[in-house]
Design an enzyme around this catalytic site. Structure first.
Site, PDB file in Angstrom:
ATOM      1  N   ASN A 263       0.840  -1.193   0.000  1.00  0.00           N
ATOM      2  CA  ASN A 263       0.000   0.000   0.000  1.00  0.00           C
ATOM      3  C   ASN A 263       0.879   1.248   0.000  1.00  0.00           C
ATOM      4  OD1 ASN A 263       0.429   0.953   2.855  1.00  0.00           O
ATOM      5  ND2 ASN A 263      -0.385  -1.100   3.274  1.00  0.00           N
TER       6      ASN A 263
ATOM      7  N   ASP B 173      -4.914  -6.043   5.289  1.00  0.00           N
ATOM      8  CA  ASP B 173      -5.957  -6.841   5.921  1.00  0.00           C
ATOM      9  C   ASP B 173      -5.869  -8.306   5.485  1.00  0.00           C
ATOM     10  OD1 ASP B 173      -7.106  -4.779   7.384  1.00  0.00           O
ATOM     11  OD2 ASP B 173      -8.162  -4.033   5.605  1.00  0.00           O
TER      12      ASP B 173
ATOM     13  N   LYS C  26       9.284 -17.604  -9.049  1.00  0.00           N
ATOM     14  CA  LYS C  26       8.570 -16.500  -9.703  1.00  0.00           C
ATOM     15  C   LYS C  26       7.412 -17.067 -10.544  1.00  0.00           C
ATOM     16  CE  LYS C  26       9.175 -12.604 -12.752  1.00  0.00           C
ATOM     17  NZ  LYS C  26       9.944 -12.036 -13.817  1.00  0.00           N
TER      18      LYS C  26
ATOM     19  N   PRO D 250      -4.234 -11.128  11.066  1.00  0.00           N
ATOM     20  CA  PRO D 250      -4.762 -10.733  12.379  1.00  0.00           C
ATOM     21  C   PRO D 250      -4.816  -9.216  12.495  1.00  0.00           C
ATOM     22  CG  PRO D 250      -2.524 -11.615  12.578  1.00  0.00           C
ATOM     23  CD  PRO D 250      -2.922 -11.787  11.150  1.00  0.00           C
ATOM     24  N   ASP D 251      -5.789  -8.710  13.226  1.00  0.00           N
ATOM     25  CA  ASP D 251      -5.858  -7.271  13.506  1.00  0.00           C
ATOM     26  C   ASP D 251      -4.984  -7.030  14.741  1.00  0.00           C
ATOM     27  OD1 ASP D 251      -6.563  -4.691  14.492  1.00  0.00           O
ATOM     28  OD2 ASP D 251      -8.396  -4.783  13.292  1.00  0.00           O
ATOM     29  N   ILE D 252      -3.779  -6.529  14.506  1.00  0.00           N
ATOM     30  CA  ILE D 252      -2.791  -6.399  15.578  1.00  0.00           C
ATOM     31  C   ILE D 252      -3.327  -5.507  16.695  1.00  0.00           C
ATOM     32  CG2 ILE D 252      -0.408  -5.725  16.126  1.00  0.00           C
ATOM     33  CD1 ILE D 252       0.206  -6.095  13.080  1.00  0.00           C
TER      34      ILE D 252
ATOM     35  N   PHE E 170      -5.090   4.450  14.279  1.00  0.00           N
ATOM     36  CA  PHE E 170      -5.306   5.425  13.207  1.00  0.00           C
ATOM     37  C   PHE E 170      -6.425   4.898  12.312  1.00  0.00           C
ATOM     38  CE2 PHE E 170      -2.093   8.821  13.074  1.00  0.00           C
ATOM     39  CZ  PHE E 170      -1.356   8.451  14.197  1.00  0.00           C
TER      40      PHE E 170
HETATM   41  O1  C5P Z   1      -9.672  -1.481  10.516  1.00  0.00           O
HETATM   42  P1  C5P Z   1      -8.639  -0.541   9.955  1.00  0.00           P
HETATM   43  O2  C5P Z   1      -7.576  -1.269   9.142  1.00  0.00           O
HETATM   44  O3  C5P Z   1      -9.171   0.642   9.259  1.00  0.00           O
HETATM   45  O4  C5P Z   1      -7.933   0.008  11.277  1.00  0.00           O
HETATM   46  C1  C5P Z   1      -6.814   0.817  11.210  1.00  0.00           C
HETATM   47  C2  C5P Z   1      -6.057   0.719  12.517  1.00  0.00           C
HETATM   48  O5  C5P Z   1      -5.882  -0.625  12.920  1.00  0.00           O
HETATM   49  C3  C5P Z   1      -4.662   1.288  12.395  1.00  0.00           C
HETATM   50  O6  C5P Z   1      -4.303   1.807  13.657  1.00  0.00           O
HETATM   51  C4  C5P Z   1      -3.838   0.062  12.028  1.00  0.00           C
HETATM   52  O7  C5P Z   1      -2.478   0.227  12.395  1.00  0.00           O
HETATM   53  C5  C5P Z   1      -4.512  -1.031  12.841  1.00  0.00           C
HETATM   54  N1  C5P Z   1      -4.482  -2.359  12.201  1.00  0.00           N
HETATM   55  C6  C5P Z   1      -3.718  -3.367  12.773  1.00  0.00           C
HETATM   56  N2  C5P Z   1      -3.702  -4.607  12.202  1.00  0.00           N
HETATM   57  C7  C5P Z   1      -4.423  -4.879  11.100  1.00  0.00           C
HETATM   58  C8  C5P Z   1      -5.192  -3.849  10.500  1.00  0.00           C
HETATM   59  C9  C5P Z   1      -5.193  -2.593  11.085  1.00  0.00           C
HETATM   60  O8  C5P Z   1      -3.040  -3.127  13.802  1.00  0.00           O
HETATM   61  N3  C5P Z   1      -4.397  -6.076  10.575  1.00  0.00           N
END
Ligand code: C5P
Length: 405
Positions: free
Chosen positions: A210, A279, A289, A305-307, A323
């Site tokens: 990104n 995500d 390759k 995972p959503d850290i 953020f």
């Molecule tokens: O849900 P979204 O991706 O919009 O949330 C953004 C926030 O969640 C940011 O603070 C980002 O660093 C954190 N995040 C995370 N792990 C993920 C996705 C987002 O820590 N897999």
């Protein structure tokens, strides 16, 4: 208030009834240790006496660009170089207009053109003057050049009306100055911060990534370290140097970032997730390759995972700040995200707006927490970060104190 020792504040006073508050402001700034020089415009003298400001600041007041005696004592270029911060309080609509268009025919406006120090404006005017599109356009223009706006506040006005346009109280302004120089006190506080993008490999040469540059996260890491925090930065691939006094762990993928965070999170009291984490990642990574095909190709993705959410869900979570990059209904969506992830604060910005976001040096943010929010207008990320750090520190301490009592 005690952190302004050795700081040099150039206070510009322009002609408005709120000029009386500048006298109290000078007292607060000096009590906090700042050295204050005052520059008054001709119309300010109609509202407050030169002698008052001279006595309070302990220096002769600077008034005239064309006065040979004053220029000989400390000329306008010298004064412009002397300042660590220029604060204009009150700043009238007229002064904003003059500044927006680069006029330099009096001492204060010439100084503002000549200085490389940050300039903060504390506007004070009648509510209709403030709301007038020309004033708003001047404000936007000045903000786009990195000038800070502190206030105005809302409430009863000298003209008998009520609305936006009141000068912030002297104490609030002194607080802003202090935050500016020392964004909260985080001495010894362990901070873990993620920044930058992640790269999710498809094969040895290709990845899903990104546009995050990492600039906001790095600026915030720097500001938190300057506030005394012990910062560990978990960074995705960026082309930024590691800021001084910060330990950095470089990672590529979301899973690597997750592991690096989970390994270190027990040591931190404050976790800031500024990274743009992917995500999803490709379900499988080819060892070789991938070859070009004649037909359509599908890539299967699995969620990462959503850290941030996982850190917030720990049995003893640190204070958490996230953020949110949104493209519409900024505050509503960000607050929903804050609650869904169970975090303390969220800094939200519009990513497709002209005023900032990914890959830019400037940003405009709204910081949201339980029951409140604060908007930070467009400013260079390096100027925005100390203000964000100050608010984060404030809320962090408030929560820790509440938990301790
Ligand atoms: O849900 P979204 O991706 O919009 O949330 C953004 C926030 O969640 C940011 O603070 C980002 O660093 C954190 N995040 C995370 N792990 C993920 C996705 C987002 O820590 N897999």
């Amino acid at each position: 208030m005690s952190h302004l020792s050795g700081k040099r504040v150039l206070l510009g006073v322009t002609g408005g009834i709120a000029a009386y508050k500048s006298a109290i402001l000078i007292r607060y700034l000096r009590e906090a240790g700042a050295d204050v020089h005052v520059v008054m415009t001709a119309s300010a003298r109609a509202f407050i006496g030169t002698l008052t400001l001279q006595a309070l600041s302990g220096h002769p007041v600077h008034e005239d660009l064309m006065d040979p005696a004053q220029e000989a004592a400390m000329g306008h270029i010298q004064l412009a170089r002397w300042a660590d911060l220029v604060l204009v309080a009150p700043a009238t609509a007229n002064f904003m207009a003059r500044l927006a268009h680069g006029l330099a025919d009096d001492l204060l406006s010439a100084l503002c053109l000549a200085t490389t120090a940050p300039i903060a404006l504390a506007p004070a005017m009648n509510r209709e003057m403030w709301r007038n599109p020309v004033t708003q356009q001047n404000k936007a223009l000045l903000e786009s050049r990195g000038m800070l706006f502190w206030g105005p506040g809302e409430g009863a006005q000298a003209c008998g009306e009520s609305g936006p346009g009141r000068l912030l109280e002297a104490e609030q302004l002194a607080r802003r100055v202090q935050d500016w120089f020392a964004p909260g006190d985080l001495r010894g506080v362990g901070v873990l911060l993620t920044a930058g993008p992640t790269r999710e490999p498809l094969d040895p040469v290709r990845f899903l990534g990104n546009r995050s540059s990492g600039k906001m996260g790095y600026a915030l890491a720097t500001a938190l370290a300057e506030a005394g925090a012990e910062v560990c930065l978990v960074s995705g691939p960026v082309s930024l140097d590691c800021p001084a006094g910060i330990s950095r762990v470089m990672v590529e993928t979301a899973m690597e970032m997750y592991d690096a965070v989970m390994e270190r999170v027990v040591d931190c009291a404050l976790f800031v997730a500024a990274a743009a984490v992917a995500d999803y990642r490709p379900a499988s990574v080819s060892a070789q390759k991938l070859k070009k095909k004649e037909h359509e190709v599908e890539i299967s993705l699995v969620p990462n995972p959503d850290i941030l959410a996982e850190v917030a869900a720990l049995p003893h979570p640190p204070f958490t700040v996230g953020f949110a990059a949104e493209t519409e209904r900024l505050e509503e969506y960000a607050e929903t995200k804050r609650r869904a992830k169970g975090i303390d604060m969220i800094a939200a910005n519009l990513v497709d707006a002209p005023e900032g976001g990914f890959e830019r040096d400037e940003n405009a943010l709204t910081l949201l927490w339980e029951g409140g929010h604060e908007r930070f207008p467009l400013a260079p990320k390096s100027l925005l970060a100390p203000q964000l750090a100050a608010r984060i520190a404030e809320h962090f301490h408030a929560k820790v104190t509440a938990e301790d009592s």
